[in-house]
Design a protein around this motif. Structure first.
Motif, short mmCIF file in Angstrom:
data_model
loop_
_atom_site.label_atom_id
_atom_site.label_comp_id
_atom_site.label_asym_id
_atom_site.label_seq_id
_atom_site.Cartn_x
_atom_site.Cartn_y
_atom_site.Cartn_z
N GLY A 187 0.80 -0.93 0.13
CA GLY A 187 -0.03 0.21 0.19
C GLY A 187 0.92 1.45 -0.17
O GLY A 187 1.72 0.82 0.21
N LYS A 188 0.09 2.07 0.10
CA LYS A 188 0.43 3.36 0.91
C LYS A 188 2.05 3.70 1.15
O LYS A 188 2.97 4.46 1.23
N SER A 189 1.93 3.09 2.05
CA SER A 189 3.44 3.25 3.59
C SER A 189 4.27 1.98 3.07
O SER A 189 5.14 2.45 3.27
N PRO B 53 4.82 0.31 -0.50
CA PRO B 53 4.66 -0.85 -1.44
C PRO B 53 4.83 -1.93 -1.85
O PRO B 53 4.56 -2.71 -2.89
#
Length: 117
Positions: free
Chosen positions: A77-79, A81
């Motif tokens: 995810g964003k935090s 990848p």
């Protein structure tokens, strides 16, 4: 290639330097995509400190984990990848046997030492 971060720094808090079992209410173990070193893992995962003596990494492949019966899913995810989840089939209990199987999939740890990362 997959990497797991561990530490020998917290006796009493962590019994083993690398987690090999699920916490209560946890569905998967977390690994990181790529063959990363200690500094890269600390920068990506911890972010609040520099690598220290006693930090370490160990490596495996998705293929080795799958061959041992685990499900490997890249779910970054964003935090983070590069996040990868390692789990068992729904309804399958993660026992001491699975913990041992999980450990057997990894190379020997590489520990942070005073003169190298």
């Amino acid at each position: 290639m997959l990497t797991q971060l561990g530490s020998k720094l917290a006796p009493g808090i962590c019994i083993v330097p690398f987690r090999n079992h699920l916490r209560p209410n946890e569905a998967a173990m977390s690994l990181t995509l790529g063959h990363l070193d200690v500094k890269q893992m600390i920068d990506l995962i911890v972010r609040r400190r520099s690598p220290a003596i006693g930090d370490g990494v160990r490596h495996t492949t998705a293929g080795q984990l799958r061959q041992a019966g685990f499900t490997v899913t890249h779910d970054g995810g964003k935090s983070n990848p590069r996040h990868v989840s390692v789990s068992l089939d729904a309804g399958t209990e993660w026992t001491e046997y699975e913990s041992a199987q999980f450990d057997e999939c990894f190379s020997s740890p590489i520990w942070m030492e005073a003169d190298r990362v």
